[in-house]
Design an enzyme around this catalytic site. Structure first.
Site, PDB file in Angstrom:
ATOM      1  N   LYS A 173       0.849  -1.200   0.000  1.00  0.00           N
ATOM      2  CA  LYS A 173       0.000   0.000   0.000  1.00  0.00           C
ATOM      3  C   LYS A 173       0.883   1.248   0.000  1.00  0.00           C
ATOM      4  CE  LYS A 173      -1.959   3.193   2.847  1.00  0.00           C
ATOM      5  NZ  LYS A 173      -2.030   4.165   1.802  1.00  0.00           N
ATOM      6  N   GLY A 226       6.922   5.853   7.890  1.00  0.00           N
ATOM      7  CA  GLY A 226       6.019   6.999   7.946  1.00  0.00           C
ATOM      8  C   GLY A 226       6.228   7.763   9.235  1.00  0.00           C
ATOM      9  N   GLY A 231       3.024   5.145  13.198  1.00  0.00           N
ATOM     10  CA  GLY A 231       3.829   3.989  13.627  1.00  0.00           C
ATOM     11  C   GLY A 231       3.357   3.451  14.974  1.00  0.00           C
ATOM     12  N   GLU A 248      10.011   2.464  10.528  1.00  0.00           N
ATOM     13  CA  GLU A 248      11.018   3.489  10.200  1.00  0.00           C
ATOM     14  C   GLU A 248      10.293   4.821  10.267  1.00  0.00           C
ATOM     15  OE1 GLU A 248      14.186   3.372   9.617  1.00  0.00           O
ATOM     16  OE2 GLU A 248      14.428   1.204   9.490  1.00  0.00           O
ATOM     17  N   CYS A 282      13.306  12.120   5.723  1.00  0.00           N
ATOM     18  CA  CYS A 282      13.373  11.735   7.142  1.00  0.00           C
ATOM     19  C   CYS A 282      14.750  12.104   7.699  1.00  0.00           C
ATOM     20  CB  CYS A 282      13.102  10.256   7.302  1.00  0.00           C
ATOM     21  SG  CYS A 282      14.116   9.241   6.237  1.00  0.00           S
ATOM     22  N   GLU A 382       9.531  17.301  14.622  1.00  0.00           N
ATOM     23  CA  GLU A 382       9.779  17.154  13.181  1.00  0.00           C
ATOM     24  C   GLU A 382       8.826  18.065  12.400  1.00  0.00           C
ATOM     25  OE1 GLU A 382       8.519  13.598  11.000  1.00  0.00           O
ATOM     26  OE2 GLU A 382      10.527  13.467  10.146  1.00  0.00           O
TER      27      GLU A 382
HETATM   28  P1  NAD Z   1       2.238   8.816   7.355  1.00  0.00           P
HETATM   29  O1  NAD Z   1       2.541   8.144   8.653  1.00  0.00           O
HETATM   30  O2  NAD Z   1       1.128   9.812   7.344  1.00  0.00           O
HETATM   31  O3  NAD Z   1       1.826   7.732   6.242  1.00  0.00           O
HETATM   32  C1  NAD Z   1       2.691   6.689   5.852  1.00  0.00           C
HETATM   33  C2  NAD Z   1       1.862   5.575   5.238  1.00  0.00           C
HETATM   34  O4  NAD Z   1       1.017   5.015   6.245  1.00  0.00           O
HETATM   35  C3  NAD Z   1       0.927   6.018   4.115  1.00  0.00           C
HETATM   36  O5  NAD Z   1       0.868   5.011   3.136  1.00  0.00           O
HETATM   37  C4  NAD Z   1      -0.405   6.146   4.826  1.00  0.00           C
HETATM   38  O6  NAD Z   1      -1.521   6.058   3.976  1.00  0.00           O
HETATM   39  C5  NAD Z   1      -0.328   4.979   5.789  1.00  0.00           C
HETATM   40  N1  NAD Z   1      -1.201   5.084   6.968  1.00  0.00           N
HETATM   41  C6  NAD Z   1      -1.706   6.213   7.527  1.00  0.00           C
HETATM   42  N2  NAD Z   1      -2.469   5.889   8.607  1.00  0.00           N
HETATM   43  C7  NAD Z   1      -2.422   4.542   8.734  1.00  0.00           C
HETATM   44  C8  NAD Z   1      -2.997   3.617   9.656  1.00  0.00           C
HETATM   45  N3  NAD Z   1      -3.756   4.026  10.666  1.00  0.00           N
HETATM   46  N4  NAD Z   1      -2.727   2.304   9.506  1.00  0.00           N
HETATM   47  C9  NAD Z   1      -1.931   1.883   8.493  1.00  0.00           C
HETATM   48  N5  NAD Z   1      -1.381   2.707   7.574  1.00  0.00           N
HETATM   49  C10 NAD Z   1      -1.611   4.019   7.691  1.00  0.00           C
HETATM   50  O7  NAD Z   1       3.599   9.431   6.840  1.00  0.00           O
HETATM   51  P2  NAD Z   1       3.873  10.310   5.526  1.00  0.00           P
HETATM   52  O8  NAD Z   1       3.286  11.670   5.734  1.00  0.00           O
HETATM   53  O9  NAD Z   1       3.498   9.546   4.312  1.00  0.00           O
HETATM   54  O10 NAD Z   1       5.469  10.396   5.554  1.00  0.00           O
HETATM   55  C11 NAD Z   1       6.174  11.327   6.303  1.00  0.00           C
HETATM   56  C12 NAD Z   1       6.792  10.697   7.524  1.00  0.00           C
HETATM   57  O11 NAD Z   1       7.539   9.560   7.152  1.00  0.00           O
HETATM   58  C13 NAD Z   1       7.760  11.638   8.228  1.00  0.00           C
HETATM   59  O12 NAD Z   1       7.571  11.557   9.613  1.00  0.00           O
HETATM   60  C14 NAD Z   1       9.122  11.061   7.842  1.00  0.00           C
HETATM   61  O13 NAD Z   1      10.161  11.351   8.738  1.00  0.00           O
HETATM   62  C15 NAD Z   1       8.812   9.608   7.794  1.00  0.00           C
HETATM   63  N6  NAD Z   1       9.817   8.885   7.006  1.00  0.00           N
HETATM   64  C16 NAD Z   1      10.690   8.082   7.662  1.00  0.00           C
HETATM   65  C17 NAD Z   1      11.690   7.412   6.958  1.00  0.00           C
HETATM   66  C18 NAD Z   1      12.671   6.496   7.647  1.00  0.00           C
HETATM   67  O14 NAD Z   1      13.264   5.669   6.970  1.00  0.00           O
HETATM   68  N7  NAD Z   1      12.874   6.611   8.950  1.00  0.00           N
HETATM   69  C19 NAD Z   1      11.780   7.579   5.567  1.00  0.00           C
HETATM   70  C20 NAD Z   1      10.866   8.412   4.935  1.00  0.00           C
HETATM   71  C21 NAD Z   1       9.882   9.058   5.665  1.00  0.00           C
END
Ligand code: NAD
Length: 491
Positions: A173, A226, A231, A248, A282, A382
């Site tokens: 997804k 995310g 998370g 992550e 990130c 962040e």
């Molecule tokens: P997000 O947490 O909003 O979404 C990430 C994914 O999770 C998306 O596909 C989203 O649709 C899905 N999602 C949302 N709610 C969910 C739920 N309740 N259950 C299951 N899935 C769900 O994050 P984002 O806005 O897409 O990305 C930005 C974040 O990602 C920032 O905090 C960034 O630091 C982090 N990030 C971390 C890394 C790493 O490797 N540490 C790399 C890239 C981004």
């Protein structure tokens, strides 16, 4: 504008509900494609397909699985220009970075395809005679991969490549902001000859599609990248079925400039670290921690260079920084800029949404720098945008204390010419990644990637460590003595 479907059991099919959403260019507002809003039923169908495909895929020799991934890498290489442009159009990073995102995907697929000829276990002596001990790696089963929008080619490939080479079948997804990049990847895997059902692709919201992937007991492991709140939610929900979850999450990454640093090099680094991808990495540099003795010199140079950055359509090769990825991103970043001002941080440059002809249809924010006191929210939370907090420190110990005093622990960097200071920092910084005389970004696919503290829960992507989250270790004992040998009892 193209209409995409879900990809289940090797077929592109419509969602059970028939609802759609659009993916748009954040620089121009142009609609790029439509995608189905997947439902719980769609996810269940995808899990059914993945479950059916798993036994065959598990038995498929790992080097042959590697051949398919290598073919996918070579197709992606041929499509690099076109794919890089799609990354830029859909996510908003400049073209060089869009191509870089795709290159990282290619590099990882090439690298991990070789793992098909390794997937090493261990052999070790037994404490008894005529007995042999070893470990073997086995795939887990159906795994869920949930990805963010900021590296829409590379991050899915890190997860899919490692899951597939290990012999798992996948329900994937992507983020709702970048389904087009994800669909392009799925097409590449399809063209490379992945058997039907091994990779299934469901677009839609996190609260419906993501949630079902996490909660369904037939999904045996979840790999998620995310934000921290998502998370934490996923970890809690997955704990009900005790499935392994790899998280992550976010970062608040510091770059330290010591008094002996090459200042020009350090400023070059922070510009790339803080404003590359409009700060939406990130590992983006969001705190610049400068020794008091070089503070004035370094901030002066930083401001000169930042004010010269060219902001605009990321497809334009003359542009240094594109838009942020969405209206929600824009709102959150502008809110943080207001928070910074209210907290009393001194705005050194930027701070505004860009308006005018070339900006009106997109989400453009000026590269923004605050002079801040450690402890302000803009130095601890962040922001995930082009906002940098500059903090003056009294010396090495103070710099490391400030660098470590956040909930995150992803990346870090120190600029110094003193080898002892560099090695002390490597030991002292509480993070998963440390750079010396380089910015906080620059991951290479053959090295582990991940963080500590609230950035993750212990796993590492990339490198050979990538397969740890997607394999079970089985311990095997072979007794060829012909008699019952009793370990610990026979001495
Ligand atoms: P997000 O947490 O909003 O979404 C990430 C994914 O999770 C998306 O596909 C989203 O649709 C899905 N999602 C949302 N709610 C969910 C739920 N309740 N259950 C299951 N899935 C769900 O994050 P984002 O806005 O897409 O990305 C930005 C974040 O990602 C920032 O905090 C960034 O630091 C982090 N990030 C971390 C890394 C790493 O490797 N540490 C790399 C890239 C981004």
């Amino acid at each position: 504008m193209k209409k995409y479907d879900l990809y289940i059991n090797g077929d592109w099919i419509e969602s059970t509900a028939g609802e759609k959403f659009e993916t748009k260019n954040p620089a121009t507002g142009e609609t790029l494609a439509t995608f189905p809003k997947g439902t719980k039923k769609d996810v269940v169908k995808a899990i059914d397909a993945a479950e059916r495909a798993f036994p065959q895929w598990k038995k498929y020799p790992a080097p042959k699985r590697g051949d398919i991934l290598l073919k996918a890498a070579s197709i992606a290489r041929k499509k690099k220009e076109e794919f890089g442009e799609i990354v830029t159009k859909e996510m908003g990073k400049i073209l060089a970075e869009g191509r870089g995102d795709v290159q990282e995907a290619i590099d990882f697929l090439e690298y991990i395809s070789g793992e098909g000829r390794r997937l090493f276990g261990e052999t070790t002596p037994s404490e008894l005679s005529n007995k042999f001990c070893m470990t073997i790696r086995q795939p887990i089963g159906v795994v869920g991969c949930i990805t963010p929008w900021n590296f829409p080619a590379a991050i899915p490939c890190w997860k899919l490549g490692a899951a597939l080479i290990s012999g798992n079948s996948v329900v994937f997804k992507p983020a709702t902001l970048t389904p087009l990049c994800a669909a392009k990847l799925v097409e590449i895997f399809e063209e490379a000859g992945l058997p039907p059902g091994v990779l299934n692709f469901i677009t839609g919201s996190g609260s419906v599609v993501g949630r079902e992937i996490v909660e369904n007991h037939r999904v045996k492991a979840v790999s998620f990248t995310g934000g921290v709140p998502t998370g934490v939610d996923i970890y809690g929900k997955a704990s009900k079925s005790l499935k392994p979850v790899h998280l992550e999450l976010g970062g608040k990454n510091p770059q330290i400039i010591m008094d002996d640093a090459n200042i020009d090099l350090a400023i070059e680094g922070v510009l790339f670290g803080a404003f590359g991808s409009a700060g939406q990495r990130c590992t983006a540099t969001s705190r610049l921690v400068i020794h008091k003795d070089v503070y004035d010199k370094a901030t002066k140079k930083l401001l000169e260079r930042t004010k010269a950055l060219r902001i605009g359509d990321p497809l334009d090769p003359e542009v240094d920084m594109g838009p942020v990825a969405s209206v929600d991103q824009e709102k959150k970043i502008l809110e943080y800029i207001e928070i910074g001002k209210k907290e009393g941080a001194k705005l050194l440059c930027g701070g505004k949404k860009l308006n005018g002809k070339r900006y009106d249809k997109g989400f453009f924010i000026e590269p923004t720098i605050f002079e801040a006191e450690h402890g302000m929210r803009i130095t601890k939370e962040e922001i995930f945008g082009p906002v940098l907090a500059v903090i003056k420190t009294s010396g090495y110990a103070d710099s490391v204390r400030i660098a470590n005093d956040v909930e995150y622990g992803l990346s870090s960097s120190i600029y110094t010419k003193d080898v002892s200071t560099a090695f002390r920092a490597i030991q002292d910084l509480e993070v998963g990644i440390t750079y010396v005389n380089a910015p906080t970004i620059g991951a290479e696919v053959h090295l582990p990637f991940g963080g500590i503290k609230n950035t993750g829960n212990g796993g590492r992507e990339a490198g050979t460590t990538a397969i740890d989250e997607f394999t079970e270790m089985k311990t095997v004992f072979i007794d060829y003595s012909g008699r019952l040998q009793k370990v610990q009892i026979e001495k």
